[in-house]
Design a protein around this motif. Structure first.
Motif, PDB file in Angstrom:
ATOM      1  N   GLU A   1      42.829  38.127  55.507  1.00  0.00           N
ATOM      2  CA  GLU A   1      41.609  37.765  54.788  1.00  0.00           C
ATOM      3  C   GLU A   1      41.918  36.871  53.596  1.00  0.00           C
ATOM      4  N   CYS A   2      43.045  37.136  52.933  1.00  0.00           N
ATOM      5  CA  CYS A   2      43.446  36.339  51.781  1.00  0.00           C
ATOM      6  C   CYS A   2      43.741  34.895  52.189  1.00  0.00           C
ATOM      7  N   ASN A   3      44.436  34.740  53.300  1.00  0.00           N
ATOM      8  CA  ASN A   3      44.733  33.389  53.784  1.00  0.00           C
ATOM      9  C   ASN A   3      43.456  32.640  54.146  1.00  0.00           C
ATOM     10  N   GLU A   4      42.481  33.329  54.757  1.00  0.00           N
ATOM     11  CA  GLU A   4      41.200  32.700  55.089  1.00  0.00           C
ATOM     12  C   GLU A   4      40.448  32.310  53.814  1.00  0.00           C
ATOM     13  N   CYS A   5      40.484  33.167  52.811  1.00  0.00           N
ATOM     14  CA  CYS A   5      39.819  32.891  51.531  1.00  0.00           C
ATOM     15  C   CYS A   5      40.443  31.664  50.873  1.00  0.00           C
ATOM     16  N   GLU A   6      41.776  31.579  50.905  1.00  0.00           N
ATOM     17  CA  GLU A   6      42.467  30.448  50.294  1.00  0.00           C
ATOM     18  C   GLU A   6      42.114  29.156  51.009  1.00  0.00           C
TER      19      GLU A   6
ATOM     20  N   ASN B   1      38.296  28.454  49.970  1.00  0.00           N
ATOM     21  CA  ASN B   1      37.935  28.346  48.562  1.00  0.00           C
ATOM     22  C   ASN B   1      39.053  27.872  47.637  1.00  0.00           C
ATOM     23  N   GLU B   2      40.197  27.529  48.213  1.00  0.00           N
ATOM     24  CA  GLU B   2      41.352  27.076  47.450  1.00  0.00           C
ATOM     25  C   GLU B   2      41.788  28.078  46.383  1.00  0.00           C
ATOM     26  N   ALA B   3      41.645  29.370  46.685  1.00  0.00           N
ATOM     27  CA  ALA B   3      42.104  30.428  45.778  1.00  0.00           C
ATOM     28  C   ALA B   3      42.451  31.664  46.595  1.00  0.00           C
ATOM     29  N   TYR B   4      43.507  32.337  46.191  1.00  0.00           N
ATOM     30  CA  TYR B   4      43.900  33.580  46.853  1.00  0.00           C
ATOM     31  C   TYR B   4      43.130  34.745  46.246  1.00  0.00           C
ATOM     32  N   LEU B   5      42.994  35.852  47.011  1.00  0.00           N
ATOM     33  CA  LEU B   5      42.325  37.050  46.496  1.00  0.00           C
ATOM     34  C   LEU B   5      43.040  37.566  45.257  1.00  0.00           C
ATOM     35  N   CYS B   6      44.367  37.456  45.226  1.00  0.00           N
ATOM     36  CA  CYS B   6      45.142  37.894  44.055  1.00  0.00           C
ATOM     37  C   CYS B   6      44.683  37.169  42.796  1.00  0.00           C
ATOM     38  N   ASP B   7      44.412  35.889  42.928  1.00  0.00           N
ATOM     39  CA  ASP B   7      43.962  35.106  41.776  1.00  0.00           C
ATOM     40  C   ASP B   7      42.578  35.544  41.321  1.00  0.00           C
ATOM     41  N   VAL B   8      41.712  35.808  42.270  1.00  0.00           N
ATOM     42  CA  VAL B   8      40.325  36.168  41.971  1.00  0.00           C
ATOM     43  C   VAL B   8      40.217  37.583  41.419  1.00  0.00           C
ATOM     44  N   MET B   9      40.970  38.520  42.022  1.00  0.00           N
ATOM     45  CA  MET B   9      40.830  39.931  41.675  1.00  0.00           C
ATOM     46  C   MET B   9      41.904  40.447  40.729  1.00  0.00           C
TER      47      MET B   9
END
Length: 70
Positions: free
Chosen positions: A34-39, A42-50
């Motif tokens: 899911e993180c790879n799909e988000c990146e 949206n050009e951002a990883y879940l780690c960056d967002v959360m």
């Protein structure tokens, strides 16, 4: 079981890990796909967002009880 930070996707609970490890291997995160799909979208990883470095798969959710705050 009490969960403070988690995401339920398709009935599976993924809990945010409390441990911070700067050398964390993303392939061990339960939301790696899911993180790879988000990146990609949206050009951002879940780690960056959360602000997280790992999610752990806690299994299927059978019953959810929510305590309401006053």
């Amino acid at each position: 079981m009490e969960v403070k930070n988690g995401i339920i996707i398709d009935g599976v609970l993924h809990e945010m890990s409390e441990s911070f490890n700067i050398n964390f291997d993303c392939s061990k995160c339960s939301l790696n796909k899911e993180c790879n799909e988000c990146e990609m979208k949206n050009e951002a990883y879940l780690c960056d967002v959360m602000g997280c470095f790992c999610f752990v798969n806690r299994g299927k959710v059978a019953d959810i009880k929510i305590d309401k705050e006053d």
